[in-house]
Design a protein around this motif. Sequence first.
Motif, PDB file in Angstrom:
ATOM      1  N   ALA A  54      14.386   3.224   2.997  1.00 16.43           N
ATOM      2  CA  ALA A  54      14.340   3.989   1.533  1.00 16.43           C
ATOM      3  C   ALA A  54      14.466   5.387   1.160  1.00 16.43           C
ATOM      4  N   ALA A  55      14.219   6.025   2.425  1.00 16.07           N
ATOM      5  CA  ALA A  55      14.389   7.484   1.679  1.00 16.07           C
ATOM      6  C   ALA A  55      16.160   7.729   1.733  1.00 16.07           C
ATOM      7  N   ALA A  56      16.520   7.342   2.825  1.00 13.19           N
ATOM      8  CA  ALA A  56      18.093   7.442   2.920  1.00 13.19           C
ATOM      9  C   ALA A  56      18.807   6.710   1.798  1.00 13.19           C
ATOM     10  N   LEU A  57      18.442   5.331   1.934  1.00  8.80           N
ATOM     11  CA  LEU A  57      18.867   5.060   0.579  1.00  8.80           C
ATOM     12  C   LEU A  57      18.997   5.917  -0.561  1.00  8.80           C
ATOM     13  N   THR A  58      17.616   6.126  -1.011  1.00  8.93           N
ATOM     14  CA  THR A  58      17.177   6.609  -2.403  1.00  8.93           C
ATOM     15  C   THR A  58      18.549   8.193  -2.631  1.00  8.93           C
ATOM     16  N   LEU A  59      18.626   8.823  -1.211  1.00  6.01           N
ATOM     17  CA  LEU A  59      19.631  10.192  -1.349  1.00  6.01           C
ATOM     18  C   LEU A  59      21.026   9.766  -1.205  1.00  6.01           C
ATOM     19  N   SER A  60      21.188   8.178  -0.820  1.00  6.78           N
ATOM     20  CA  SER A  60      22.239   8.376  -0.863  1.00  6.78           C
ATOM     21  C   SER A  60      22.979   8.013  -2.145  1.00  6.78           C
TER      22      SER A  60
ATOM     23  N   VAL B   5       1.241  -1.168  -0.753  1.00  6.78           N
ATOM     24  CA  VAL B   5      -0.117   0.228  -0.090  1.00  6.78           C
ATOM     25  C   VAL B   5       0.891   0.904  -0.716  1.00  6.78           C
ATOM     26  N   LEU B   6       1.759   1.113   0.717  1.00  6.72           N
ATOM     27  CA  LEU B   6       1.931   2.352   1.086  1.00  6.72           C
ATOM     28  C   LEU B   6       3.549   2.706  -0.069  1.00  6.72           C
ATOM     29  N   PHE B   7       4.210   1.628  -0.750  1.00  8.96           N
ATOM     30  CA  PHE B   7       4.428   2.324  -2.034  1.00  8.96           C
ATOM     31  C   PHE B   7       4.228   2.071  -3.425  1.00  8.96           C
ATOM     32  N   ARG B   8       2.799   1.955  -3.441  1.00  8.45           N
ATOM     33  CA  ARG B   8       2.128   1.796  -4.049  1.00  8.45           C
ATOM     34  C   ARG B   8       1.738   3.422  -4.834  1.00  8.45           C
ATOM     35  N   ARG B   9       1.595   3.999  -3.441  1.00  9.42           N
ATOM     36  CA  ARG B   9       0.850   4.911  -3.733  1.00  9.42           C
ATOM     37  C   ARG B   9       1.749   6.435  -4.610  1.00  9.42           C
ATOM     38  N   ARG B  10       1.187   7.199  -4.783  1.00  8.44           N
ATOM     39  CA  ARG B  10       2.242   8.244  -6.179  1.00  8.44           C
ATOM     40  C   ARG B  10       3.108   9.190  -4.615  1.00  8.44           C
ATOM     41  N   ARG B  11       2.511   9.152  -3.943  1.00 11.65           N
ATOM     42  CA  ARG B  11       2.705  10.513  -2.751  1.00 11.65           C
ATOM     43  C   ARG B  11       3.975   9.716  -2.403  1.00 11.65           C
ATOM     44  N   THR B  12       4.092   8.474  -2.754  1.00  7.90           N
ATOM     45  CA  THR B  12       5.089   7.915  -1.985  1.00  7.90           C
ATOM     46  C   THR B  12       6.689   8.323  -2.621  1.00  7.90           C
ATOM     47  N   TRP B  13       5.846   7.591  -4.105  1.00  6.73           N
ATOM     48  CA  TRP B  13       6.949   8.053  -4.851  1.00  6.73           C
ATOM     49  C   TRP B  13       7.676   9.736  -4.990  1.00  6.73           C
ATOM     50  N   ALA B  14       6.809  10.346  -5.150  1.00  3.52           N
ATOM     51  CA  ALA B  14       6.931  12.352  -5.365  1.00  3.52           C
ATOM     52  C   ALA B  14       7.715  11.926  -4.587  1.00  3.52           C
ATOM     53  N   MET B  15       7.651  11.364  -3.006  1.00  3.59           N
ATOM     54  CA  MET B  15       8.130  12.033  -1.716  1.00  3.59           C
ATOM     55  C   MET B  15       9.697  11.498  -2.306  1.00  3.59           C
ATOM     56  N   LEU B  16      10.231  10.350  -2.445  1.00  3.35           N
ATOM     57  CA  LEU B  16      11.636   9.480  -2.798  1.00  3.35           C
ATOM     58  C   LEU B  16      12.041  10.713  -3.892  1.00  3.35           C
ATOM     59  N   LEU B  17      11.096  10.687  -4.969  1.00  5.37           N
ATOM     60  CA  LEU B  17      12.221  11.708  -6.325  1.00  5.37           C
ATOM     61  C   LEU B  17      11.935  13.009  -5.802  1.00  5.37           C
ATOM     62  N   ALA B  18      11.709  13.344  -4.501  1.00  2.49           N
ATOM     63  CA  ALA B  18      12.094  14.783  -4.384  1.00  2.49           C
ATOM     64  C   ALA B  18      13.816  14.613  -3.396  1.00  2.49           C
ATOM     65  N   LEU B  19      13.518  13.968  -2.962  1.00  2.68           N
ATOM     66  CA  LEU B  19      14.416  13.310  -1.722  1.00  2.68           C
ATOM     67  C   LEU B  19      15.343  13.809  -3.017  1.00  2.68           C
ATOM     68  N   ALA B  20      15.470  12.088  -4.528  1.00  2.00           N
ATOM     69  CA  ALA B  20      16.357  12.338  -4.846  1.00  2.00           C
ATOM     70  C   ALA B  20      17.108  12.980  -5.899  1.00  2.00           C
ATOM     71  N   ALA B  21      16.170  14.274  -5.998  1.00  2.00           N
ATOM     72  CA  ALA B  21      16.437  15.337  -6.391  1.00  2.00           C
ATOM     73  C   ALA B  21      17.310  16.344  -5.638  1.00  2.00           C
TER      74      ALA B  21
END
Lengths: 365, 289
Positions: free
Chosen positions: B142-148, B31-47
């Motif tokens: 996931a957020a920390a690994l995304t950034l890294s 549920v968490l990782f199918r949400r568009r919001r979760t991916w938007a946040m991870l993309l923002a962090l990657a940015a």
Amino acid sequence: MPRTWHRWIPAAAAPVAIGAVVLGGVFATSASADPADKTPQQVLELAASSTVDTFSGTIEQSSNLGLPDVSGLGGSSDSGSSSDSSDGSDLSSALELLTASHTLRVYVDGPEQSRVQILDDMAERDAIRNGDDLWLYDSSDSTAVHSTLPADASTAPDASAESLTPAELATRFLDAVDPSTDVTIGDPVTVAGRSAYDLILTPDSSTTLVSSVEIAVDADTGLPLSVDVFAQGTSDPAFHVAFTSLSLDTPSADLFDFTPPAGTDVTEKALPNRDDAPAEGSATPDAGTHPEPIVTGTGWDTIVELPASTDPSSLTDSPMLSQLTTSVDGGHVLQTTLLTVLITDDGRVLAGAVPVESLQAAAGK
Amino acid sequence: MSSSDPRASGLNARRTTRSLGAGFFASELAVLFRRRRTWAMLLALAAVPILIAVAVRISSSGSSGRGPAFIDSITQNGLFVGIAGLTIAIPLFLPLTVGVVAGDSIAGEANTATLRYLLVSPVGRIRLLVVKYLAAVVFCLAAALTLSIAGILIGIALFPVGPVTLLSGDTVGIGDSLVRSLLIALYATVSLLGLSAVGLFISTLTDAPVGAMAATVVLSIVAQVLDSLSQTEWLHPWLFSHYWLGFADLLRQPIEWSSFGQNALLQLGYVVVFGALAYGRFSSKDILS
């Protein structure tokens, strides 16, 4: 909801449990096996006979000298005027070492190999000695200073960081134990998980600013584990340095093998060779800037006087000094809880662990 | 919240595997990782690291001025971009995203009126809390690994890569530096465990997810402000944000593990206290929505 009140029991119990663990930890450290009783003289001998010269550990150092925290005053503004204010930045880094709290890691393998790391926020300062090579490295501006010890030098010049270890500091106090000092033993203490004798040095003098010095001497090895210097009229130590962890294993050898990383600003600095000094020293202009200090008084009342050598205005005009010092009869005084420094109007510098009146009297002689 | 589809399928998944805690946890993650919001946040962090790297690349082409230590070392070694990204994201961006996930955990279900259906099926309230919390922890990782990882990839693309200089002045190889980057991401994850627990507790207090998210983020900022005031020095070792930037100790030679341990212990304390508070509140609460 009175019938569900018991569901809050974990929420109430959790802080209590954590508090119990924290307090229990405090009590557990104080309730360790006491070492065998020894007289102060025996502990002094134990400390003097300590042969530990291979260890690694973490040291915490803090001081409460009554000085303002000057870490933000001079050190950070090194971008523009670093060339002409090297004296000022040396002064501010020395003051920073004295006024701020630090965590250090030390690695020592014999008298020839040592490494001291001052752990700063997001930065680190290292002092490494490997045989004849001395390195000072500062990661905040990626600079390194390299010196080579003269082959016949008996003792290495102390890096400022190295003199902060409990062992070095304690040795200075213990070497200075003389009839003007009362030596007693307090209750055994635990430092860095090791039981230790608490040696209390009390100056037998009414004029010194030092009220007592407490040195924890490791019961097993005689290695000084902590030093607390108390000033007159305070209950918190004015200067505190102690191991928080200590290992007597041999540190890894590659720690002492330092090569400055690429992109580092390396300065070569020649150390004055003592044996060469008389031969060519008279010709070097440096000889004049290091006059012999004059020592008056004995024991805890010792006053060190540096004759007027440098231009006095360079000292008194320094903005940092004018902020720290107050004007008194005959000069400016820097008053800390442990040490008083008097800069007289004619440029002499007098320092001692005594009140300013004693310095003024010594200056007037 | 345009997430009706994944939520429905998540409920389906729950219905089939509800007997197993692991299955429930897996469906919650789905549920968490199918949400568009979760991916938007991870993309923002990657940015974040990508923007840093591009900005430094454009601005430093001519001059070699000294900036903050980490930004400065980027130009010499691309592997530092991930660490620089984490340094910049830890005070605000990471708590922001974690606050959204943790604050939404219970209040979001209450708001979309799915909470009672979850509890009608034989899912205990404790298990629901635990699964919600674990999902938030997985998001932290996931957020920390995304950034890294985003930082390392953009660094490799834009800057030279080579042996990494540590704070101690020693140089380690690329493999060792990647291990240390992973450890730093783990450190950041551990750092956020306490905030996640606080967010979970706040989320049980209200049916308005936005309020819980905002309160969590505000608390993280308050903690950091208190941590920077010298007047509250006695409080500093107890603030969950106190060791957030302590990952620098992983960049020393040898690695200084004590801050990792102290941080983990402190976060564990927050997890216990706020987990117990969340349990007290959630298990004694009347679920009306």
